[in-house]
Write a protein that holds these residues in place. Structure first.
Motif, mmCIF file in Angstrom:
data_model
loop_
_atom_site.group_PDB
_atom_site.id
_atom_site.type_symbol
_atom_site.label_atom_id
_atom_site.label_comp_id
_atom_site.label_asym_id
_atom_site.label_seq_id
_atom_site.Cartn_x
_atom_site.Cartn_y
_atom_site.Cartn_z
ATOM 1 N N THR A 27 12.547 27.684 34.372
ATOM 2 C CA THR A 27 12.912 26.661 35.350
ATOM 3 C C THR A 27 11.760 26.323 36.296
ATOM 4 O O THR A 27 11.539 25.151 36.614
ATOM 5 N N TYR A 28 11.018 27.314 36.720
ATOM 6 C CA TYR A 28 10.020 27.096 37.773
ATOM 7 C C TYR A 28 8.569 27.193 37.301
ATOM 8 O O TYR A 28 7.649 27.074 38.107
ATOM 9 N N SER A 29 8.352 27.387 36.030
ATOM 10 C CA SER A 29 6.993 27.565 35.526
ATOM 11 C C SER A 29 6.107 26.349 35.790
ATOM 12 O O SER A 29 4.959 26.490 36.217
ATOM 13 N N ASP A 48 -4.340 33.363 36.160
ATOM 14 C CA ASP A 48 -4.272 34.544 37.022
ATOM 15 C C ASP A 48 -3.382 34.288 38.235
ATOM 16 O O ASP A 48 -2.620 35.166 38.655
ATOM 17 N N VAL A 49 -3.484 33.087 38.806
ATOM 18 C CA VAL A 49 -2.649 32.726 39.955
ATOM 19 C C VAL A 49 -1.175 32.724 39.550
ATOM 20 O O VAL A 49 -0.324 33.267 40.251
ATOM 21 N N VAL A 50 -0.879 32.119 38.404
ATOM 22 C CA VAL A 50 0.503 32.065 37.923
ATOM 23 C C VAL A 50 1.030 33.477 37.681
ATOM 24 O O VAL A 50 2.134 33.835 38.120
ATOM 25 N N GLN A 51 0.240 34.294 37.006
ATOM 26 C CA GLN A 51 0.660 35.671 36.727
ATOM 27 C C GLN A 51 0.875 36.448 38.026
ATOM 28 O O GLN A 51 1.847 37.185 38.165
ATOM 29 N N GLY A 52 -0.033 36.268 38.980
ATOM 30 C CA GLY A 52 0.117 36.940 40.267
ATOM 31 C C GLY A 52 1.366 36.492 41.009
ATOM 32 O O GLY A 52 2.036 37.303 41.673
ATOM 33 N N TRP A 73 9.442 29.299 48.062
ATOM 34 C CA TRP A 73 8.843 30.640 48.087
ATOM 35 C C TRP A 73 7.781 30.747 46.998
ATOM 36 O O TRP A 73 6.676 31.255 47.240
ATOM 37 N N LEU A 74 8.120 30.270 45.795
ATOM 38 C CA LEU A 74 7.154 30.327 44.688
ATOM 39 C C LEU A 74 5.927 29.468 44.982
ATOM 40 O O LEU A 74 4.798 29.877 44.710
ATOM 41 N N ALA A 75 6.134 28.278 45.534
ATOM 42 C CA ALA A 75 5.007 27.392 45.852
ATOM 43 C C ALA A 75 4.092 28.031 46.896
ATOM 44 O O ALA A 75 2.869 28.032 46.744
ATOM 45 N N TYR A 149 12.463 16.177 41.555
ATOM 46 C CA TYR A 149 12.217 15.832 42.951
ATOM 47 C C TYR A 149 12.643 16.977 43.873
ATOM 48 O O TYR A 149 12.011 17.227 44.890
ATOM 49 N N GLU A 150 13.709 17.685 43.507
ATOM 50 C CA GLU A 150 14.166 18.816 44.306
ATOM 51 C C GLU A 150 13.081 19.897 44.369
ATOM 52 O O GLU A 150 12.787 20.440 45.428
ATOM 53 N N THR A 151 12.477 20.164 43.235
ATOM 54 C CA THR A 151 11.426 21.176 43.170
ATOM 55 C C THR A 151 10.195 20.715 43.943
ATOM 56 O O THR A 151 9.589 21.484 44.679
ATOM 57 N N VAL A 152 9.828 19.436 43.787
ATOM 58 C CA VAL A 152 8.671 18.888 44.508
ATOM 59 C C VAL A 152 8.919 18.953 46.011
ATOM 60 O O VAL A 152 8.048 19.377 46.780
ATOM 61 N N GLY A 153 10.117 18.553 46.427
ATOM 62 C CA GLY A 153 10.449 18.588 47.851
ATOM 63 C C GLY A 153 10.354 19.991 48.427
ATOM 64 O O GLY A 153 9.808 20.194 49.510
ATOM 65 N N ALA A 154 10.871 20.957 47.683
ATOM 66 C CA ALA A 154 10.818 22.345 48.156
ATOM 67 C C ALA A 154 9.384 22.860 48.169
ATOM 68 O O ALA A 154 8.977 23.560 49.099
#
Length: 180
Positions: A27-29, A48-52, A73-75, A149-154
């Motif tokens: 969902t968030y990858s 590396d950033v993604v894995q971290g 939080w993920l962003a 858009y929800e993900t972009v907004g968050a």
């Protein structure tokens, strides 16, 4: 996933449910990758950033109280991971790195690759002339697949209702720069 429930997925993943973890990652990858790519890192550094970022989530699965805020939080975590990587590397960001934009599965002919690379260089130079806010928005929205858009907004901490109009203004500005 149409029936993805972030709260249920987080709770199940915290209990060791691999399917729930896979659903979160799926969902968030694209969001996490788009944030990493926004720093114009090489493909390896973005990886590396993604894995971290995913590692930090594993470490904090029990700490997240509001699952609806998980994209933000993920962003934030991806941005921090990228900045830490840049700080550790002690180097400047490359201007013309297009590796993070996704390479073709089949290598194109040399002249096709040169034309594509030149086009991307020109595009990203034009994007760099936009405001910081427009640069961030377009980098996130250029992710493949494009985040909701929800993900972009968050991720960018902007109201969902302003994403479309802001995107239109940013693209109009980019179009103007490209035709100058």
């Amino acid at each position: 996933m149409t029936d993805f429930d972030p709260a249920a997925a987080l709770a199940a993943a915290a209990e060791g449910d691999q399917k729930a973890w896979n659903a979160i990652v799926t969902t968030y990858s694209s969001l996490v990758w788009s944030i990493a790519r926004g720093f114009r890192l090489s493909t390896a550094d973005a990886g590396d950033v993604v894995q971290g970022t995913w590692l930090r989530l594993v470490e904090h699965l029990h700490d997240i109280r509001d699952a609806e805020r998980l994209p933000g939080w993920l962003a934030t975590t991806a941005r921090r991971e990228a900045l830490n990587l840049i700080r550790r590397a002690g180097r400047d960001l490359p201007v013309d790195d297009v590796d993070g934009l996704g390479a073709a599965a089949v290598a194109p002919a040399v002249d096709e690759r040169l034309l594509r690379d030149e086009s991307q260089r020109v595009l990203w130079q034009a994007v760099s002339r936009l405001s910081h806010g427009c640069q961030r928005l377009l980098r996130v929205m250029f992710a493949d697949p494009a985040p909701s858009y929800e993900t972009v907004g968050a991720a960018l901490d902007i109201p969902i209702g302003s994403i479309g109009p802001t995107r239109a203004r940013c693209l109009a500005g980019l179009r103007s720069i490209m035709t100058d």
